[in-house]
Structure formats: C-alpha cells, structure tokens
Write an enzyme that holds these catalytic residues in place. Structure first.
Site, PDB file in Angstrom:
ATOM      1  N   CYS A  47       0.793  -1.234   0.000  1.00  0.00           N
ATOM      2  CA  CYS A  47       0.000   0.000   0.000  1.00  0.00           C
ATOM      3  C   CYS A  47       0.823   1.280   0.000  1.00  0.00           C
ATOM      4  CB  CYS A  47      -0.922   0.027   1.231  1.00  0.00           C
ATOM      5  SG  CYS A  47      -1.801  -1.520   1.539  1.00  0.00           S
ATOM      6  N   CYS A  50       1.688   3.644  -3.215  1.00  0.00           N
ATOM      7  CA  CYS A  50       0.687   4.542  -3.803  1.00  0.00           C
ATOM      8  C   CYS A  50       0.129   5.538  -2.793  1.00  0.00           C
ATOM      9  CB  CYS A  50      -0.465   3.730  -4.396  1.00  0.00           C
ATOM     10  SG  CYS A  50      -0.040   2.883  -5.932  1.00  0.00           S
ATOM     11  N   HIS A  51      -0.015   5.122  -1.546  1.00  0.00           N
ATOM     12  CA  HIS A  51      -0.690   5.960  -0.553  1.00  0.00           C
ATOM     13  C   HIS A  51       0.264   6.709   0.373  1.00  0.00           C
ATOM     14  CE1 HIS A  51      -4.602   4.290  -1.648  1.00  0.00           C
ATOM     15  NE2 HIS A  51      -4.030   3.111  -1.648  1.00  0.00           N
ATOM     16  N   MET A 101      -6.706   0.975  -8.395  1.00  0.00           N
ATOM     17  CA  MET A 101      -6.608   0.033  -7.289  1.00  0.00           C
ATOM     18  C   MET A 101      -7.346  -1.246  -7.653  1.00  0.00           C
ATOM     19  SD  MET A 101      -7.502   0.362  -3.267  1.00  0.00           S
ATOM     20  CE  MET A 101      -7.597  -1.111  -2.252  1.00  0.00           C
ATOM     21  N   HIS A 337       5.917  11.381 -10.885  1.00  0.00           N
ATOM     22  CA  HIS A 337       6.072   9.931 -10.788  1.00  0.00           C
ATOM     23  C   HIS A 337       7.228   9.466 -11.671  1.00  0.00           C
ATOM     24  CE1 HIS A 337       4.787   6.035  -9.486  1.00  0.00           C
ATOM     25  NE2 HIS A 337       4.600   5.600 -10.725  1.00  0.00           N
ATOM     26  N   HIS A 379       0.710   7.380 -16.681  1.00  0.00           N
ATOM     27  CA  HIS A 379       1.720   6.485 -16.113  1.00  0.00           C
ATOM     28  C   HIS A 379       2.588   5.963 -17.258  1.00  0.00           C
ATOM     29  CE1 HIS A 379       3.719   3.082 -14.200  1.00  0.00           C
ATOM     30  NE2 HIS A 379       3.300   3.523 -13.032  1.00  0.00           N
TER      31      HIS A 379
END
Length: 560
Positions: A47, A50-51, A101, A337, A379
């Site tokens: 997790c 991404c978070h 997700m 990113h 992305h």
C-alpha cells in the site's frame, strides 16, 4: 500498483525498527500488538507505494483517519478512513476502485482484509529517519575494484542481456537475449523497482523497495554482486553520472522514506552525501513526506534530474562539486512519478499523475518547457518516441485512469521538423485502448509497431493481454495478443497480468512479463515484432512474479 500477491517480506525489514511503534486513534477499532505488526508489514509491501508511509496519498487516495482540505473557492471538505468505517473499507480493499486500485479478494484472506480495514483507521506511524551513518553502517564492499576483472571473462553479448525483476522473490534474473536462456539469478532487494546500467554497460544497478541497492558486475564468468548499501526503508530510483568525464563516478539514489536522495561512489557504493527533500509544495504548503520518484542522468550537463513526488518540484542536481552542491529547482505539478526522454535527449518528460499532467523539462536551459494536460493519471514508465506522420516527433504515455494513450508533440532542432512547431507540447492524438489500467508503452526506431499493456484493468481478458498499434495507420484499432493464452500455462484463479513490453537490442523482438502469483507459474513471453507471432516462452520454477525488464543496450541509450 499492480495486484499484489499474498506474501510477506520475511527477514528484509524489521517492522518495529523501520516502521516505528503503532499509535492508535481514540476512535479507531481495537487492534492487538500482533495484529498491528502484521498489518504494518502488509501495508509496507502493498500500500505505501501509492498511498505513502504517512498515508497522505499521491497516486492513491489519502488514507488518514481524518483529513480536511480547502479548494480554490474556499470550500472546505473533510473525510478520512474513520468516516468510511470498517465495512466500507473492507469492500474497497476486496473489490478495488476505478482508476488503478485492483481487488484483493483473491490475494488477501477475509481476516487480512478486515485487519487492513481496521489498521488504516489508526493514526499513521512515523518511521525513523535514516542518516548518512546508517548508510555507512549498511555498506558492504564485497569485491573491491582492484580485484574485479580487467576484461570481460564470458562470451555473452552483454548488450542484449535483459535484467528482469522477480518481485516477490527479492531476486533479479539476468537473461541472455541471444539464446533466450536464464544466465544467472541473483539476490537483490525486495521488489526491485528499476535496474539501471553503468555508462560502460558493465554494471547493473538495482534498487529494491526495501531500500537495498546492489551493483552486479557482468564481466565475471558469471554475474557477481560486488557491493550493496541500504538507502532507507523504502526506495524507488537510482542512476549513475553519465556526462563526459564523470561516467560512473557517482551513483544517486532516491527514497520514499525517508524523503531524501543519497549520493554514493559509482563503483563501490560508498556513501558520500544525503540531501533531504522536505519542504514546500508548488502550492506553497509544507509537506512532511515529499518522496523521490524517478531520477535520470542528463547528457546535456553534469546533472541529475530528480523528481520529487508530493511537492511537484523537479531538481537539477549538479554533481561537479558535492561539497558545494548546486541545485536548480523547477516548479511543475504534483504528484511527480516516472517518465523518460524525448527523442532528442534534451527534454525529460515526467508524469504528474494525480494532477493529470505531463511536465517537459528542458535540461539544456534548466527550465520548464511546458505543462501538458492529459487524460486521467498518466503512467508512462519511460514512455515511447516515434515520428507521427501528421504531427512529427511525439512522446507517448498511457493512463491508469483513462482508456487512452496520449501522444504529445515534442520540440525538435531538426529542420525537417520545423513545420510541426505549432503542435509542440500539446496532446495531438489519443489512441483508444480497450480499458484503463495501462502501465507501460513501448516502440523502437526500427519498428512499425507501438505496444501497450493494461495490467491494472479489472477484466481478465484485458489484463492478460497486450495491444499493438500499427504506426503506419493509427486510425486502426490495435491488435490484441492474449499473452496468458500464448504462454501455454494453465489458467489460474488469480489473473496473470501481462506487463511491460521491452524490445531486444536488435529491435525485432518484444518481451512481455506474464506476472502470476508466487504459487502460480509465471513466464516471459517473446513475440516477433514484425509478424506479432509467438516466438518463445521462458518459464522456470525460479521465474517468480516477473515484472520490470530492462534490456542493457536500450537502457544505456534510452531507446524507447
């Protein structure tokens, strides 16, 4: 984040020391100490990427128990995981959401899903820092430079070797691209995010999500790890110095936690310097966790391009004088990113994915060339370059949250491209995909094809396939290649996701990772780029959860 597999990172991270002691919010559901430790480990593996470690969100949503934000009009919005509650969080974790997700219902048990739903209602833990002394304490020089070969001792064509991440095994497979055979599998950090090549093509540098960085020397009879160092508790990127006169002199590594970048000796990994990236965002707010995402070495100047995710700041780090470090800070957009070079090698194109933008950095002038609006959650991986018949040189990115590939016109100094200048830094075309969930796109200067995957898509037939566009006629829908079916492997309960097309040195083969679970057989599936016919399947019990692939020649020369 691609759908994870139910494996724990045993031995690589001591949860208590690296992730800190748990702190329970007064309104949060009760948890035992043992449950918290198990949940910490799962959160780190599945997790945090991404978070965020502090759960403030980036590519993924904010997962703090309480949060509040004010928009441009002054309207205030509040939310948080406590507001959602355990049952709704269980459903989100089990069944996923739109925009990237995936579902975890066949990955985690019902008990683990409940555990994570309760855990993310707790106050986030603040992990410990990682100092230069901590780096020095972790550094291992296994083979000194003086004891390494003076020439290549094997007969392998190193330019056509593929470095392939075996994610959940914590290993890297080096595969001979000429004979399609596994040359060597080496231990690395957990879930290697990228492999980078030395300027000479001799060394492979890897960085794992657990912060472990390695140098693998391919001049030995068999590839040998010659040095390791830990950058922190969560890392994503490394690159060497490449400017003339500085080739492989230094290595830079960026971490998600702590939020900082580190500079090391390029041949030994001896730690030299750490620089924090904490500070203000482009919106003028302080952020405690501005993670270092992609890093690339410029060929225009002796600089690295360092992209800081949460702040939206792009740093040009001059490595000519590390004692008196000079850095140019370029404002772009949150949340930076990954990305790659345009065809000229002058402009670095990086996705600010949660802002739905791509930033173009002019590394010659040291300024932002453009911020380009795109579809939802770009992305690109490294992206893909080709000359469009109507719009000239373009760079492409797929999207996690939209079912298109965006083609962006890029600037060029070539006189034959002057007529396309009016289109520069605009999305000139969107190629229709069968659904969202793309991670990587790829083409090659010798190819007439453009490849795109869709591993984040919830539909099995989409996620297990790749899509190939004809560059001679982009109005045609893409050809779908069912990679899972072509592999010849038996169908599994979990989706085997087709990930990251990568060309060989000659540009006539495309290699696809077919990513199954740790208990399901995975494979590398190779296609003939001209005919789109299956050419070879590489499968072996040691090929566990293969993900990113990096061809030595293409990575050295930024061919994509």
């Amino acid at each position: 984040m691609i759908r994870p597999k139910k494996t724990l990172l045993a031995g690589l991270i001591a949860s208590a020391s690296l992730l800190g002691a748990a702190s329970v919010h007064a309104e949060a559901p009760a948890m035992t100490d043992a449950e918290k430790e198990t949940a910490k480990q799962i959160y780190f593996e599945r997790c945090a990427g991404c978070h965020g470690v502090l759960r403030k969100g980036a590519t993924g949503k904010n997962l703090e128990p309480h949060w509040a934000k004010t928009d441009a009009s002054g309207a205030k919005t509040e939310g948080g995981t406590l507001q959602l509650g355990t049952k709704r969080l269980e459903n989100i974790i089990a069944y996923g959401t739109e925009g990237g997700m995936v579902n975890y219902d066949d990955i985690l048990t019902e008990q683990e899903i409940n555990l994570m739903a309760r855990y993310i209602q707790q106050t986030p833990d603040v992990p410990p820092e990682f100092s230069l002394q901590d780096m020095k304490d972790s550094w291992k020089l296994i083979v000194p430079v003086s004891e390494r070969p003076k020439k290549q001792l094997n007969k392998v064509n190193l330019k056509n070797v593929f470095a392939i991440t075996l994610r959940d095994a914590g290993k890297l497979a080096l595969v001979d691209g000429d004979n399609h055979k596994i040359w060597k599998i080496l231990d690395t950090g957990y879930a290697v995010h990228i492999s980078r090549l030395s300027a000479s093509g001799r060394y492979v540098y890897t960085v794992g999500r657990d912060g472990l960085t390695t140098i693998i020397d391919m001049w030995f009879e068999e590839p040998t790890t010659v040095a390791t160092v830990r950058l922190g508790s969560d890392a994503r990127s490394v690159d060497v110095s490449k400017f003339k006169g500085y080739e492989d002199k230094y290595l830079i590594g960026g971490t998600y936690w702590p939020p900082q970048y580190s500079i090391m000796d390029g041949e030994t990994l001896e730690p030299i310097k750490i620089v924090s990236t904490r500070g203000q965002t482009v919106d003028g707010e302080y952020h405690p966790e501005p993670r270092v995402a992609s890093i690339v070495a410029s060929l225009q100047k002796p600089e690295w391009v360092v992209n800081v995710k949460e702040t939206g700041q792009i740093l040009l780090v001059d490595y000519t004088d590390l004692k008196n470090l000079k850095t140019t800070t370029i404002e772009s957009a949150k949340f930076l990113h990954d990305g790659g070079w345009d065809a000229s090698g002058r402009y670095f194109m990086v996705a600010a994915n949660a802002s739905n933008k791509v930033a173009a950095v002019d590394t010659k002038t040291g300024k932002l060339a453009a911020l380009v609006d795109t579809a939802k959650i770009p992305h690109p991986g490294r992206g893909a370059n080709f000359v469009h018949k109507q719009f000239g040189p373009v760079w492409a990115t797929g999207h996690l949250g939209d079912e298109v590939v965006s083609l962006i016109s890029t600037a060029s100094d070539k006189s034959e491209h002057a007529k396309f200048k009016q289109h520069n830094w605009k999305v000139v075309q969107e190629l229709k995909m069968p659904g969202a969930g793309n991670l990587f796109v790829k083409t090659h200067p010798k190819s007439k094809h453009f490849w795109a995957d869709a591993p984040m898509n919830p539909e099995r037939e989409v996620a297990e396939s790749v899509y190939v566009f004809n560059l001679d006629d982009l109005s045609k829908p893409p050809t779908r290649l069912n990679v899972a079916k072509d592999s010849g492997l038996p169908e599994s309960k979990a989706i085997r996701r087709a990930v990251q097309p990568e060309y060989n040195e000659a540009g006539d083969e495309v290699w696809i990772s077919l990513w199954g679970g740790k208990t399901d057989q995975s494979a590398i599936v190779i296609y003939d780029d001209k005919t789109l016919k299956l050419k070879r399947v590489i499968t072996d019990p040691a090929v566990v959860t293969p993900t990113g692939k990096f061809n030595v020649y293409n990575t050295m020369h930024d061919v994509y």
